[in-house]
Design a protein around this motif. Structure first.
Motif, PDB file in Angstrom:
ATOM      1  N   THR A  38       4.696  14.016 -10.963  1.00  0.00           N
ATOM      2  CA  THR A  38       5.979  14.338 -11.562  1.00  0.00           C
ATOM      3  C   THR A  38       6.010  14.061 -13.054  1.00  0.00           C
ATOM      4  O   THR A  38       6.335  14.934 -13.849  1.00  0.00           O
ATOM      5  CB  THR A  38       7.111  13.541 -10.871  1.00  0.00           C
ATOM      6  OG1 THR A  38       7.055  13.813  -9.472  1.00  0.00           O
ATOM      7  CG2 THR A  38       8.468  13.946 -11.406  1.00  0.00           C
ATOM      8  N   MET A  39       5.671  12.850 -13.431  1.00  0.00           N
ATOM      9  CA  MET A  39       5.771  12.466 -14.829  1.00  0.00           C
ATOM     10  C   MET A  39       4.657  13.081 -15.684  1.00  0.00           C
ATOM     11  O   MET A  39       4.922  13.604 -16.766  1.00  0.00           O
ATOM     12  CB  MET A  39       5.746  10.935 -14.971  1.00  0.00           C
ATOM     13  CG  MET A  39       6.903  10.241 -14.283  1.00  0.00           C
ATOM     14  SD  MET A  39       8.514  10.726 -14.926  1.00  0.00           S
ATOM     15  CE  MET A  39       8.443  10.034 -16.549  1.00  0.00           C
ATOM     16  N   LEU A  40       3.424  13.002 -15.212  1.00  0.00           N
ATOM     17  CA  LEU A  40       2.294  13.508 -15.990  1.00  0.00           C
ATOM     18  C   LEU A  40       1.913  14.949 -15.638  1.00  0.00           C
ATOM     19  O   LEU A  40       1.105  15.559 -16.330  1.00  0.00           O
ATOM     20  CB  LEU A  40       1.074  12.600 -15.793  1.00  0.00           C
ATOM     21  CG  LEU A  40       1.233  11.165 -16.284  1.00  0.00           C
ATOM     22  CD1 LEU A  40      -0.033  10.370 -15.992  1.00  0.00           C
ATOM     23  CD2 LEU A  40       1.553  11.127 -17.763  1.00  0.00           C
ATOM     24  N   ARG A  41       2.482  15.466 -14.549  1.00  0.00           N
ATOM     25  CA  ARG A  41       2.181  16.820 -14.081  1.00  0.00           C
ATOM     26  C   ARG A  41       0.683  17.045 -13.835  1.00  0.00           C
ATOM     27  O   ARG A  41       0.120  18.074 -14.155  1.00  0.00           O
ATOM     28  CB  ARG A  41       2.734  17.868 -15.034  1.00  0.00           C
ATOM     29  CG  ARG A  41       4.234  17.819 -15.140  1.00  0.00           C
ATOM     30  CD  ARG A  41       4.756  19.007 -15.919  1.00  0.00           C
ATOM     31  NE  ARG A  41       6.177  18.903 -16.124  1.00  0.00           N
ATOM     32  CZ  ARG A  41       7.092  19.374 -15.308  1.00  0.00           C
ATOM     33  NH1 ARG A  41       6.733  19.984 -14.208  1.00  0.00           N
ATOM     34  NH2 ARG A  41       8.368  19.243 -15.575  1.00  0.00           N
ATOM     35  N   ALA A  52       0.835  -1.209   0.000  1.00  0.00           N
ATOM     36  CA  ALA A  52       0.000   0.000   0.000  1.00  0.00           C
ATOM     37  C   ALA A  52       0.868   1.256   0.000  1.00  0.00           C
ATOM     38  O   ALA A  52       0.598   2.210  -0.732  1.00  0.00           O
ATOM     39  CB  ALA A  52      -0.941  -0.011   1.200  1.00  0.00           C
ATOM     40  N   ILE A  53       1.928   1.263   0.811  1.00  0.00           N
ATOM     41  CA  ILE A  53       2.821   2.432   0.882  1.00  0.00           C
ATOM     42  C   ILE A  53       3.544   2.634  -0.448  1.00  0.00           C
ATOM     43  O   ILE A  53       3.553   3.735  -1.007  1.00  0.00           O
ATOM     44  CB  ILE A  53       3.818   2.285   2.050  1.00  0.00           C
ATOM     45  CG1 ILE A  53       3.089   2.398   3.380  1.00  0.00           C
ATOM     46  CG2 ILE A  53       4.927   3.332   1.948  1.00  0.00           C
ATOM     47  CD1 ILE A  53       3.948   2.037   4.592  1.00  0.00           C
ATOM     48  N   VAL A  54       4.159   1.570  -0.956  1.00  0.00           N
ATOM     49  CA  VAL A  54       4.933   1.681  -2.203  1.00  0.00           C
ATOM     50  C   VAL A  54       4.030   2.066  -3.370  1.00  0.00           C
ATOM     51  O   VAL A  54       4.380   2.932  -4.186  1.00  0.00           O
ATOM     52  CB  VAL A  54       5.686   0.364  -2.483  1.00  0.00           C
ATOM     53  CG1 VAL A  54       6.276   0.349  -3.880  1.00  0.00           C
ATOM     54  CG2 VAL A  54       6.776   0.150  -1.439  1.00  0.00           C
ATOM     55  N   ILE A  56       2.221   5.839  -7.449  1.00  0.00           N
ATOM     56  CA  ILE A  56       1.140   6.483  -8.214  1.00  0.00           C
ATOM     57  C   ILE A  56       1.219   7.994  -8.058  1.00  0.00           C
ATOM     58  O   ILE A  56       1.086   8.737  -9.037  1.00  0.00           O
ATOM     59  CB  ILE A  56      -0.235   5.945  -7.762  1.00  0.00           C
ATOM     60  CG1 ILE A  56      -0.384   4.484  -8.173  1.00  0.00           C
ATOM     61  CG2 ILE A  56      -1.364   6.778  -8.339  1.00  0.00           C
ATOM     62  CD1 ILE A  56      -1.607   3.803  -7.580  1.00  0.00           C
ATOM     63  N   HIS A  57       1.449   8.466  -6.832  1.00  0.00           N
ATOM     64  CA  HIS A  57       1.552   9.914  -6.615  1.00  0.00           C
ATOM     65  C   HIS A  57       2.730  10.493  -7.398  1.00  0.00           C
ATOM     66  O   HIS A  57       2.600  11.535  -8.056  1.00  0.00           O
ATOM     67  CB  HIS A  57       1.697  10.227  -5.130  1.00  0.00           C
ATOM     68  CG  HIS A  57       1.645  11.689  -4.842  1.00  0.00           C
ATOM     69  ND1 HIS A  57       2.764  12.489  -4.847  1.00  0.00           N
ATOM     70  CD2 HIS A  57       0.603  12.505  -4.580  1.00  0.00           C
ATOM     71  CE1 HIS A  57       2.421  13.728  -4.594  1.00  0.00           C
ATOM     72  NE2 HIS A  57       1.104  13.765  -4.416  1.00  0.00           N
ATOM     73  N   TRP A  58       3.866   9.838  -7.348  1.00  0.00           N
ATOM     74  CA  TRP A  58       5.043  10.314  -8.090  1.00  0.00           C
ATOM     75  C   TRP A  58       4.761  10.337  -9.586  1.00  0.00           C
ATOM     76  O   TRP A  58       5.060  11.322 -10.266  1.00  0.00           O
ATOM     77  CB  TRP A  58       6.251   9.420  -7.805  1.00  0.00           C
ATOM     78  CG  TRP A  58       7.418   9.751  -8.674  1.00  0.00           C
ATOM     79  CD1 TRP A  58       8.316  10.761  -8.500  1.00  0.00           C
ATOM     80  CD2 TRP A  58       7.789   9.100  -9.888  1.00  0.00           C
ATOM     81  NE1 TRP A  58       9.222  10.767  -9.530  1.00  0.00           N
ATOM     82  CE2 TRP A  58       8.922   9.761 -10.393  1.00  0.00           C
ATOM     83  CE3 TRP A  58       7.276   8.025 -10.593  1.00  0.00           C
ATOM     84  CZ2 TRP A  58       9.543   9.369 -11.575  1.00  0.00           C
ATOM     85  CZ3 TRP A  58       7.891   7.642 -11.769  1.00  0.00           C
ATOM     86  CH2 TRP A  58       9.012   8.313 -12.246  1.00  0.00           C
ATOM     87  N   PHE A  59       4.167   9.263 -10.117  1.00  0.00           N
ATOM     88  CA  PHE A  59       3.918   9.182 -11.550  1.00  0.00           C
ATOM     89  C   PHE A  59       2.983  10.292 -12.013  1.00  0.00           C
ATOM     90  O   PHE A  59       3.261  10.984 -12.995  1.00  0.00           O
ATOM     91  CB  PHE A  59       3.344   7.811 -11.912  1.00  0.00           C
ATOM     92  CG  PHE A  59       3.103   7.640 -13.374  1.00  0.00           C
ATOM     93  CD1 PHE A  59       4.167   7.428 -14.240  1.00  0.00           C
ATOM     94  CD2 PHE A  59       1.822   7.696 -13.891  1.00  0.00           C
ATOM     95  CE1 PHE A  59       3.957   7.277 -15.599  1.00  0.00           C
ATOM     96  CE2 PHE A  59       1.603   7.546 -15.248  1.00  0.00           C
ATOM     97  CZ  PHE A  59       2.668   7.336 -16.112  1.00  0.00           C
TER      98      PHE A  59
END
Length: 157
Positions: free
Chosen positions: A142-145, A129-131, A136-139
């Motif tokens: 950061t990636m999709l803005r 759940a943590i990972v 998902i939050h990073w992707f």
């Protein structure tokens, strides 16, 4: 429940036509022979063709004796039905509460709840759940803005 392909094909055609109709309101780019409506119209045309193929296959299956609708075996298992409705309930809670609570806390709790419900052992469930929440939050951020709701963590993030 399993629907005949012709019903799915008709729904796909209706949604595609609605999408293509909405593109009529898109503004044109000055000096360009095409605008932002081109890709949705191409996609809609392809989806209409796919819907027509589904309708054709569904009607052929219907002539062979297939029903319009039938219940699939998992709908008779109370645990699976509960899992289905639990997932829908969590999605609805996310939609209604994510702005106030925030993506990270709500996703973490929901993933953990689903993992526990699906009989994942506690330590792997917590770690997954943590990972997954962080990934998902990073992707998205950061990636999709795509800004995800911060909610309770607004002061930290």
């Amino acid at each position: 429940m399993r629907a005949n392909d012709s019903l799915s094909g008709l729904a796909l055609i209706v949604f595609s036509l609605a999408m293509m109709t909405l593109t009529l309101t898109f503004p044109d780019f000055p000096g360009q022979p095409y605008g932002p409506s081109l890709f949705p119209r191409i996609l809609g045309t392809g989806l209409i063709l796919c819907g027509a193929a589904l309708v054709r296959n569904g009607l052929a299956a219907r002539r062979a004796g297939a029903p319009w609708l039938e219940l699939v075996p998992w709908t008779r298992d109370p645990r699976r039905v509960t899992s289905f409705f639990l997932t829908l309930a969590l999605l609805l809670i996310y939609i209604l509460g994510s702005d106030a609570i925030g993506f990270i806390p709500i996703a973490l709790v929901f993933l953990l709840a689903l993992f526990v419900w699906l009989d994942v052992r506690p330590v792997p469930a917590i770690l997954a759940a943590i990972v997954t929440t962080i990934a998902i939050h990073w992707f998205f951020s950061t990636m999709l803005r795509v800004p995800l709701p911060r909610g309770l963590l607004n002061a930290i993030l």
